[in-house]
Design an enzyme around this catalytic site. Sequence first.
Site: not given
Length: 439
Positions: A85, A280, A296, A393
């Site tokens: 990302e 998130k 993991d 972004h």
Amino acid sequence: MIKPVEGFSKLTKDQKIEWLTANYTENAQEAKLLLKRYWNEDKKVQQLHDEFIENTISNFYLPFGIAPNFMINDRLYAIPMAIEESSVVAAASKAAKFWLKRGGFKTEVLGTEKIGQVHFIHRGDPGKLWSFFESIKPKLIEEALPITKNMTKRGGGLSAIELRDKTSKLDGYYQLHCTFETLDAMGANFINSCLESFAQTLKREARAYAPFTKEEKGMEVVMSILSNYVPNCVVRAEVSCPIDDFKIGHNMPPRQFAEKMVQAVEIAKVEPYRAVTHNKGIMNGIDAVVLATGNDFRAVEAAVHAYAARNGSYTSLTHAQIDKGIFKFWIELPLALGTVGGLTNLHPLVKLALEILGKPSATELMQIVAVAGLAQNFAAVRSLVTTGIQEGHMKMHLLNILNQLGATDTEKTRLTNHFKKHTATHNEVVKAFNKLRNE
């Protein structure tokens, strides 16, 4: 019409690719070339990748980046991150640089306890079950000694076994609730082996327990499995500085900036729609380091989000306050990580990532990962309360758009320079690209 394939796992890798591309791709030749292009040229490394999972046909690469300048407990780190990302690594690096000048990050491990459970059904007298459990508890521990002794020697092992009555939730449902310390290992195989030993002992001893009726002797063990929810394997990371030193520009006074940061976090505490996106962003930083270090990330995600909802409502993982002129920003979250076993000893880049981090223990890695999440959240919330999230972004996303458009290196350079002074929306990038091409 495509027919089901028989014995797919027994085919060679080339045969798997041949069948797959012939049946499921528009251009089989192009697909085959693409899959083989991502094979590792080092045959030993490729064999290693092939044996990580079943039915491998190629490798799926993610960018492996570095976020430098993280001062954690007065030690300087460069943190490896594996993520696709745009802006995540840049945002983490920017936050690290900001706090480097303000004392850096402080961390503390609050607990390292991990959980496993044997789930079983007992339909009978609860009193007899409790007496039975107390009578066999020493045997449960004794018969698991071949599994636990080495871990115990190193200072870990089984901490406790409890019988828990869950019949108010489900008829006849009980569990052995077991706690473990697994030191630098994530410990899944160790915990599951212990639990399966407990289950075998439980069933055998129930059949021989004289006070039980015939039905009670037939106790049904449903399953034995570790839990990825680890609310007592928790780490805290924090930053703080005087408000007068909280300068970020944007024509915003330090106190106003601090107050808006606190307000933004408070909104994420009370509004689940915002909290999910807020958290998130935290996981952008956490997952990237977890993945780079061979841990993991699915287990970490599940545990963290359960923890965020532990009081009955999904809420922010981070906290902020102004106390006597000091801005404080912190996070507490569960992280069950390992630095030995699994991919940590096998994957070459994982080994390198851990070397870059100074070959940390599991508890040290917990602290580094928590800091990455806190830094990411600070960067995101700072953008939201100042310029907005899209400005930074989209500038980081610019190269993705230009690559999709097929821009040359010269065109990328010119357009990157252009959008240093202009807003980089997708539409504006396409317009500027087409204009440059027409020229």
